[in-house]
Scaffold this active site. Sequence first.
Site: not given
Length: 542
Positions: A211, A264-265, A292, A326, A424
């Site tokens: 995805k 991702g988040s 991660e 990131c 963040e």
Amino acid sequence: MLDLPSPLPCPPNEPVLTYAPGSPERGALKAELARLSGDCPDIPHVIGGEAVHEGAPFDVRSPHAHHKVIGRARHGGHAMAERAISAAKKAAPEWAAMPLLARARIFQRAADLLAGPFRQRLNAATMLGQSKTAFQAEIDAACELVDFLRFNAYFATRLVEQPISPPGIVNQVELRPLEGFVLAVTPFNFTAIAGNLPASCALMGNVVVWKPAETQALAAHHTVALFEAAGLPKGVINVVHGEGASVGAACLASPDLAGIHFTGSTRVFQSLLRGVGERIASYRSYPRVVGETGGKDFVFAHPSADVEALAVALVRGAFEFSGQKCSAASRAYVPKSLWPKLEKLLASHVAELRVGPVDDFRTFMGAVIDERAYARLAGWRDRLKADASCTLVAEGPWSNAEGYFAGPTIFKVGDPKHALFQEELFGPILGIYVYDDADVEAALTLVDETSPYALTGAIFSEDRAFVSHAAHRLRQAAGNFYVNDKPTGAVVGQQPFCGARGSGTNDKAGSAFNLLRWASPRTVKETFVPPREVLYPSMREA
């Protein structure tokens, strides 16, 4: 007995092309940008190797020219995810039976194709769809993905140290794929990560439902074409585009979910972990979950730091790719003795940064990824400007008229526990706290304890005793730690990448650590002369 692979030789890192004026790669990239700009592909899902054009359509647009549609994809949803799972399961037996070296050859070929005829195609797609500059696209879509593919094959053939075999017995360990399928969920910001997450799982014999991020759909489309050109069998990697929640729900509901490979988040990763936990008794095996996630990455300057090098590291670390890494530098701790000179250098460097469309190769920063990101970052900028504890140090141009251009922005903040040092932002806003030179130890404590993340961090110091001390004090504060360098730009094969705490599971992409997560070891014992008596010698009568 077992067909164990011969170790592959260690590959070199892919050379980074310069794209200097007059260079052949510059001309080739400009030509490919023009070609892809005139193209608007209907981006399909890929199920069992077949293109599927079903679902509600959505436009893929260039962030730096948001009026321009560069592709049209479709939301796959729950139904398409279930079809992808079925296709993956169908392909699994034959793919698992293929020897590791044969699988590795496919991805080695993909690496060579990417280093050659696919190079500018992936670079241009990344520039158009993710607003990366030519240099940022080159180190991501070309070099880093080439390195992932080559180094993963190298590490995979070196994963198993065989056990001891006493006389009359042979013991061996083999690596099997996980039983089921792996869900790979990838972000918009790195084409290399988007390609590596499904590919690393597939290399180890797993089948994948991939995805990609909606905003990375164009580059993902061309990555699929790369894998197909390399000879990847149908159904090994199945792609479902669009909104992610329904795709994730379908995969979490399947008893055949064997793993999740995620970048991702933090919020989304935690929701996936929660979903696995809630269904843990329903799975055929315990899913491997590798993630991660976010970062609030620091740069700490000691009074002995080289100020010029520190300034360059802060500007590059905070503002390359508009801070949408990131690993981007987003909080800095600077001694009062260095601040006057550093402040002037930062303002001077920021004034030189060109913000604009990435087809102008003089651009240092393109646009942030979409309207939602721009609005969120502009909101942060406005709140910080209105905050009495924050002083604006430098600011580049902001505009969302033609593209989502968020300019490089630096604030000096009086409160070291301010939200700017904890949350963040994922954009080009850098916070700086100026500490008294005598309070170095207290400042190190702030670095370690203020943010919930622990992804990357850097210290600048010419004092070797302090370098050793700070590295120990901040041992848990960053999974990737840099000395006298910016906290971004990890190179595959050189700095395996990931972090802990709120930043992820620290399974180190681009290394053996990560690959082992996608394998299930089996131990095989063969006895040459089996025993033929039931009783042991101690059981005999004297």
